[in-house]
Scaffold this motif. Structure first.
Motif, PDB file in Angstrom:
ATOM      1  N   ILE A 171       0.836  -1.203   0.000  1.00 50.19           N
ATOM      2  CA  ILE A 171       0.000   0.000   0.000  1.00 50.19           C
ATOM      3  C   ILE A 171       0.871   1.254   0.000  1.00 50.19           C
ATOM      4  O   ILE A 171       0.602   2.212  -0.742  1.00 50.19           O
ATOM      5  CB  ILE A 171      -0.940  -0.020   1.228  1.00 50.19           C
ATOM      6  CG1 ILE A 171      -1.937  -1.170   1.097  1.00 50.19           C
ATOM      7  CG2 ILE A 171      -1.661   1.319   1.367  1.00 50.19           C
ATOM      8  CD1 ILE A 171      -2.804  -1.367   2.332  1.00 50.19           C
ATOM      9  N   VAL A 234      -9.455  -1.249   4.268  1.00 50.74           N
ATOM     10  CA  VAL A 234      -8.926  -2.243   3.333  1.00 50.74           C
ATOM     11  C   VAL A 234      -9.376  -3.599   3.853  1.00 50.74           C
ATOM     12  O   VAL A 234      -9.034  -3.982   4.990  1.00 50.74           O
ATOM     13  CB  VAL A 234      -7.392  -2.178   3.244  1.00 50.74           C
ATOM     14  CG1 VAL A 234      -6.873  -3.259   2.312  1.00 50.74           C
ATOM     15  CG2 VAL A 234      -6.953  -0.803   2.755  1.00 50.74           C
ATOM     16  N   LEU A 255     -11.750  -0.581   0.126  1.00 51.37           N
ATOM     17  CA  LEU A 255     -11.219  -1.330  -1.012  1.00 51.37           C
ATOM     18  C   LEU A 255     -11.147  -2.802  -0.619  1.00 51.37           C
ATOM     19  O   LEU A 255     -10.907  -3.137   0.545  1.00 51.37           O
ATOM     20  CB  LEU A 255      -9.809  -0.882  -1.395  1.00 51.37           C
ATOM     21  CG  LEU A 255      -9.630   0.516  -1.943  1.00 51.37           C
ATOM     22  CD1 LEU A 255      -9.111   1.423  -0.840  1.00 51.37           C
ATOM     23  CD2 LEU A 255      -8.661   0.518  -3.112  1.00 51.37           C
ATOM     24  N   ARG A 257      -9.291  -6.522  -1.180  1.00 52.59           N
ATOM     25  CA  ARG A 257      -8.102  -7.189  -1.676  1.00 52.59           C
ATOM     26  C   ARG A 257      -8.495  -8.233  -2.719  1.00 52.59           C
ATOM     27  O   ARG A 257      -9.579  -8.812  -2.627  1.00 52.59           O
ATOM     28  CB  ARG A 257      -7.348  -7.852  -0.515  1.00 52.59           C
ATOM     29  CG  ARG A 257      -6.762  -6.867   0.488  1.00 52.59           C
ATOM     30  CD  ARG A 257      -5.883  -7.620   1.503  1.00 52.59           C
ATOM     31  NE  ARG A 257      -5.175  -6.688   2.380  1.00 52.59           N
ATOM     32  CZ  ARG A 257      -5.595  -6.339   3.586  1.00 52.59           C
ATOM     33  NH1 ARG A 257      -6.711  -6.837   4.058  1.00 52.59           N
ATOM     34  NH2 ARG A 257      -4.905  -5.480   4.316  1.00 52.59           N
ATOM     35  N   ILE A 259      -5.703  -5.547  -3.941  1.00 48.18           N
ATOM     36  CA  ILE A 259      -5.877  -4.127  -4.216  1.00 48.18           C
ATOM     37  C   ILE A 259      -5.280  -3.775  -5.564  1.00 48.18           C
ATOM     38  O   ILE A 259      -4.128  -4.116  -5.860  1.00 48.18           O
ATOM     39  CB  ILE A 259      -5.206  -3.282  -3.115  1.00 48.18           C
ATOM     40  CG1 ILE A 259      -5.908  -3.509  -1.776  1.00 48.18           C
ATOM     41  CG2 ILE A 259      -5.227  -1.808  -3.469  1.00 48.18           C
ATOM     42  CD1 ILE A 259      -5.210  -2.861  -0.607  1.00 48.18           C
ATOM     43  N   LEU A 264      -6.651   2.266  -5.615  1.00 47.08           N
ATOM     44  CA  LEU A 264      -6.240   2.770  -4.302  1.00 47.08           C
ATOM     45  C   LEU A 264      -5.854   4.241  -4.395  1.00 47.08           C
ATOM     46  O   LEU A 264      -6.299   5.075  -3.592  1.00 47.08           O
ATOM     47  CB  LEU A 264      -5.069   1.947  -3.771  1.00 47.08           C
ATOM     48  CG  LEU A 264      -4.376   2.472  -2.506  1.00 47.08           C
ATOM     49  CD1 LEU A 264      -5.333   2.457  -1.322  1.00 47.08           C
ATOM     50  CD2 LEU A 264      -3.125   1.649  -2.207  1.00 47.08           C
TER      51      LEU A 264
END
Length: 457
Positions: A171, A234, A255, A257, A259, A264
């Motif tokens: 991320i 997430v 969001l 996964r 991702i 993002l």
């Protein structure tokens, strides 16, 4: 909570299905079957949220969204794109067009309604601030709406709460090109950091080990300092129920996964823009409040502020059996300054006098420009003897040093006359106190100016 929802779709069956779903939940629903009609309805402030299909004749949903977000009149309206297009690039395209969310058909009722309710809450909270921003724009203040439209959403400060290194590194790598990302692996520490530091977005992993991430989100929403901080979850694909619960407790976005880095980036940019927009509105609101009670030339409070607070100070003094004094101060022969040197020189004299006045009184004293060259000082818990000493200090400070006229025009001597009155007890009120100070001021002027006269009552 209810809201008016505009559903835009060129397929009649889709319109009626969404209309029935939303109406059953007590939302007010209006419909449009093309982009041009949708833009017209939004421009007339006919809706609170737009549910927008992409594939339509004429203007497609992406273009409608872009136009809504580019117009200051409609920029604030949340847009949810709902479409059968399911490629990650389609989601990114919708988010980059300004959409607040992108949902793929078929959309579960629970997910749709949770998203609509979440965005409706945000819209309602922002409406009053938006109207305040409109007021400040009309009187020449910076345009928060135009600033928001021009904002790219880059350069924000993101706090990422994740305790899995492989997850937070991916991320952070995705966001590092456009945002500053700081990682916090301890949820308890994350709460303190969010409250004490200045972040634009909080990104929280729903799969924190040994800690309920939704509790952290709820705590973020319960603190005054972080109540408006955008939160993005997430989540794993099997976490739908908890995601919906997160939206209920105030999460802004989420969001799933694995991702997609571009999605993002787009979703975080949206939240950064929203955060900045809200802060601009709040700042403009604060400025407008200050303008309403502040004299813009001198920086002192104005007559309106004094009228709002004088009686309250007077009632407080009466209730506690304390003294309260008032000074009315007038710059001697000020009209001659304007006539001889011009109004800009007169303004310089007023500004310098205000600086000397503020330097002569306490922080708890109320210093006011009443109008023109006349000023008032209200002094709580001040008896007649002390009030006269303060008045004499003001008079002496003004007379001690010439006033610059600015622009190389030299300096002139300035004096003031001061009337003093003090409340003791009995049938007095704020207006009567000021009247007695004003009468004392006129005696000071008639006795030769540049002097302090106390009310004899």
């Amino acid at each position: 909570m209810t809201a008016r929802i505009l559903v835009v779709d060129d397929v009649e069956t889709n319109l009626r299905l969404l209309e029935a779903r939303l109406t059953a939940e007590y939302f007010d629903v209006i419909t449009a079957q093309d982009g041009a009609t949708a833009l017209e309805l939004c421009a007339r402030a006919q809706c609170d949220i737009v549910l927008l299909d992409v594939v339509m004749p004429g203007l497609d949903g992406f273009e409608v969204c872009r136009r809504l977000k580019a117009d200051p009149k409609t920029h604030h309206i949340p847009v949810i794109i709902i479409t059968a297009l399911d490629h990650p690039s389609d989601r990114v395209r919708g988010l980059e067009a300004g959409a607040d969310d992108f949902l793929t058909k078929p959309v579960a009722d629970v997910a749709l309604l949770a998203r609509v309710r979440s965005l409706a809450r945000l819209k309602m909270l922002g409406d009053e601030l938006r109207l305040r921003a409109q007021t400040t724009r009309d009187i020449g203040m910076s345009d928060a709406l135009a600033d928001a439209i021009a904002d790219t959403g880059d350069g924000g400060r993101v706090l990422l709460v994740d305790d899995r290194e492989s997850s937070y590194e991916r991320i952070r790598a995705a966001l590092s090109g456009c945002q500053t990302v700081e990682v916090e692996t301890e949820p308890h520490e994350a709460l303190f950091r969010a409250a004490e530091e200045d972040f634009d977005v909080l990104v929280v992993s729903l799969s924190l080990e040994g800690f309920d991430a939704l509790r952290l989100c709820a705590q973020i929403r319960s603190l005054e300092r972080t109540r408006t901080l955008p939160v993005v979850l997430v989540a794993d694909p099997d976490d739908n129920v908890r995601v919906i619960r997160g939206l209920d407790v105030g999460v802004n976005d989420y969001l799933m996964r694995p991702i997609d880095p571009n999605e993002l980036i787009a979703r975080v940019r949206t939240q950064v823009r929203r955060r900045r927009y809200t802060e601009r509105l709040r700042n403009n609101f604060q400025i407008s409040m200050e303008l309403a009670v502040t004299d813009d030339l001198t920086g002192l409070h104005n007559r309106r502020y004094m009228e709002m607070h004088l009686q309250a100070l007077f009632d407080q003094a009466a209730a506690r059996g304390r003294t309260l004094s008032a000074l009315v101060v007038d710059i001697d022969f000020f009209k001659g300054v304007n006539d001889r040197y011009g109004h800009d020189a007169g303004d310089e004299v007023l500004r310098e006098f205000s600086r000397r006045l503020k330097a002569s009184v306490r922080g708890i004293d109320l210093a006011v420009r009443l109008g023109g060259e006349e000023f008032v000082v209200i002094m709580p818990e001040t008896d007649a003897a002390v009030a006269r000493l303060v008045a004499e200090r003001i008079r002496a400070k003004v007379a001690a040093k010439p006033f610059s006229l600015g622009l190389g025009r030299g300096a002139i001597d300035v004096t003031v006359s001061v009337g003093v009155a003090t409340y003791l007890s009995g049938g007095d009120d704020g207006a009567a106190l000021l009247k007695r100070a004003d009468v004392a001021l006129y005696r000071a002027k008639s006795d030769g100016r540049n002097r302090v006269v106390a009310d004899a009552a």
